[in-house]
Design a protein around this motif. Structure first.
Motif, PDB file in Angstrom:
ATOM      1  N   ALA A  17      38.121  46.165  31.643  1.00  0.00           N
ATOM      2  CA  ALA A  17      37.809  44.918  30.971  1.00  0.00           C
ATOM      3  C   ALA A  17      37.210  43.733  31.935  1.00  0.00           C
ATOM      4  O   ALA A  17      36.316  42.848  31.734  1.00  0.00           O
ATOM      5  CB  ALA A  17      38.778  44.510  30.042  1.00  0.00           C
ATOM      6  N   LEU A  18      38.017  43.522  32.931  1.00  0.00           N
ATOM      7  CA  LEU A  18      37.579  42.584  33.956  1.00  0.00           C
ATOM      8  C   LEU A  18      36.464  42.928  34.573  1.00  0.00           C
ATOM      9  O   LEU A  18      35.503  42.075  34.753  1.00  0.00           O
ATOM     10  CB  LEU A  18      38.796  42.343  35.133  1.00  0.00           C
ATOM     11  N   ALA A  19      36.036  43.964  34.876  1.00  0.00           N
ATOM     12  CA  ALA A  19      34.872  44.376  35.540  1.00  0.00           C
ATOM     13  C   ALA A  19      33.702  44.044  34.742  1.00  0.00           C
ATOM     14  O   ALA A  19      32.544  43.693  34.795  1.00  0.00           O
ATOM     15  CB  ALA A  19      34.879  45.859  36.083  1.00  0.00           C
ATOM     16  N   GLN A  20      33.842  44.402  33.341  1.00  0.00           N
ATOM     17  CA  GLN A  20      32.890  43.991  32.268  1.00  0.00           C
ATOM     18  C   GLN A  20      33.060  42.490  31.772  1.00  0.00           C
ATOM     19  O   GLN A  20      32.324  42.278  31.105  1.00  0.00           O
ATOM     20  CB  GLN A  20      33.152  44.963  31.179  1.00  0.00           C
ATOM     21  N   GLN A  21      33.970  41.955  32.185  1.00  0.00           N
ATOM     22  CA  GLN A  21      34.124  40.559  31.747  1.00  0.00           C
ATOM     23  C   GLN A  21      34.435  40.502  30.283  1.00  0.00           C
ATOM     24  O   GLN A  21      33.611  39.505  29.653  1.00  0.00           O
ATOM     25  CB  GLN A  21      33.092  39.703  32.340  1.00  0.00           C
ATOM     26  N   ASP A  22      34.847  41.339  29.762  1.00  0.00           N
ATOM     27  CA  ASP A  22      35.107  41.590  28.323  1.00  0.00           C
ATOM     28  C   ASP A  22      36.363  40.909  27.901  1.00  0.00           C
ATOM     29  O   ASP A  22      37.619  41.239  28.144  1.00  0.00           O
ATOM     30  CB  ASP A  22      35.164  43.072  27.995  1.00  0.00           C
ATOM     31  N   VAL A  63      47.050  37.909  38.846  1.00  0.00           N
ATOM     32  CA  VAL A  63      46.581  36.894  39.636  1.00  0.00           C
ATOM     33  C   VAL A  63      45.206  37.085  39.872  1.00  0.00           C
ATOM     34  O   VAL A  63      44.261  36.162  39.611  1.00  0.00           O
ATOM     35  CB  VAL A  63      47.309  36.999  41.176  1.00  0.00           C
ATOM     36  N   VAL A  64      44.441  38.071  39.799  1.00  0.00           N
ATOM     37  CA  VAL A  64      43.098  38.266  39.992  1.00  0.00           C
ATOM     38  C   VAL A  64      42.622  37.773  38.645  1.00  0.00           C
ATOM     39  O   VAL A  64      41.627  37.279  38.568  1.00  0.00           O
ATOM     40  CB  VAL A  64      42.678  39.569  40.288  1.00  0.00           C
ATOM     41  N   LEU A  65      43.204  38.303  37.763  1.00  0.00           N
ATOM     42  CA  LEU A  65      42.740  38.039  35.918  1.00  0.00           C
ATOM     43  C   LEU A  65      42.807  36.349  35.929  1.00  0.00           C
ATOM     44  O   LEU A  65      41.923  36.012  35.336  1.00  0.00           O
ATOM     45  CB  LEU A  65      43.413  38.718  35.024  1.00  0.00           C
ATOM     46  N   GLN A  66      43.933  35.923  36.341  1.00  0.00           N
ATOM     47  CA  GLN A  66      44.074  34.496  36.174  1.00  0.00           C
ATOM     48  C   GLN A  66      42.754  33.592  36.927  1.00  0.00           C
ATOM     49  O   GLN A  66      42.229  32.778  36.374  1.00  0.00           O
ATOM     50  CB  GLN A  66      45.321  33.853  36.733  1.00  0.00           C
ATOM     51  N   GLN A  67      42.748  34.015  38.266  1.00  0.00           N
ATOM     52  CA  GLN A  67      41.477  33.521  38.880  1.00  0.00           C
ATOM     53  C   GLN A  67      39.966  33.751  38.329  1.00  0.00           C
ATOM     54  O   GLN A  67      39.240  32.774  38.076  1.00  0.00           O
ATOM     55  CB  GLN A  67      41.369  34.246  40.409  1.00  0.00           C
ATOM     56  N   ALA A  68      39.880  35.081  37.858  1.00  0.00           N
ATOM     57  CA  ALA A  68      38.516  35.183  36.932  1.00  0.00           C
ATOM     58  C   ALA A  68      38.498  34.462  35.786  1.00  0.00           C
ATOM     59  O   ALA A  68      37.507  33.842  35.561  1.00  0.00           O
ATOM     60  CB  ALA A  68      38.490  36.667  36.714  1.00  0.00           C
ATOM     61  N   ALA A  69      39.715  34.138  34.911  1.00  0.00           N
ATOM     62  CA  ALA A  69      39.626  33.319  33.779  1.00  0.00           C
ATOM     63  C   ALA A  69      39.347  31.690  34.232  1.00  0.00           C
ATOM     64  O   ALA A  69      38.600  31.172  33.498  1.00  0.00           O
ATOM     65  CB  ALA A  69      40.859  33.442  33.134  1.00  0.00           C
ATOM     66  N   ARG A  70      39.939  31.383  35.404  1.00  0.00           N
ATOM     67  CA  ARG A  70      39.641  29.877  35.667  1.00  0.00           C
ATOM     68  C   ARG A  70      38.025  29.875  36.196  1.00  0.00           C
ATOM     69  O   ARG A  70      37.541  28.977  35.871  1.00  0.00           O
ATOM     70  CB  ARG A  70      40.469  29.593  36.960  1.00  0.00           C
TER      71      ARG A  70
END
Length: 97
Positions: A17-22, A63-70
């Protein structure tokens, strides 16, 4: 499927989901993940080293997901600011016509 396998599967789904920015999928997976972690915390396997390893990997992924969300939040905020400024310029231009 046991808790360890479920965490591994959810972790893989979160990475996809992160890779697809879903972001919608990430939100749903996050809810499932929280429930699964709560289940693991009270389960019999709570002292299992394999479970601990999966939870640590999941924590690093978060941690990676939070950075991507920010980063995404900042991008959207910047875009909204730009759109608002464009709207203000258009309104000012129309007032001069």
């Amino acid at each position: 499927m046991n808790v360890i396998q479920s965490i591994a599967a959810l972790k893989a789904s979160l990475q996809e989901a992160l890779a697809q920015q879903d972001w919608e999928a990430m939100g749903e997976l996050d809810r499932r993940c929280r429930a699964l972690v709560a289940e693991a915390a009270v389960g019999d396997a709570s002292g299992d080293p394999a479970l601990r390893e999966q939870l640590e990997e999941l924590s690093r992924l978060y941690v990676v997901l939070q950075q991507a969300a920010r980063t995404e939040r900042d991008r959207v905020a910047s875009e909204l600011t730009r759109l608002n400024q464009s709207k203000q310029v258009n309104q000012a231009y129309r007032s001069l016509e």
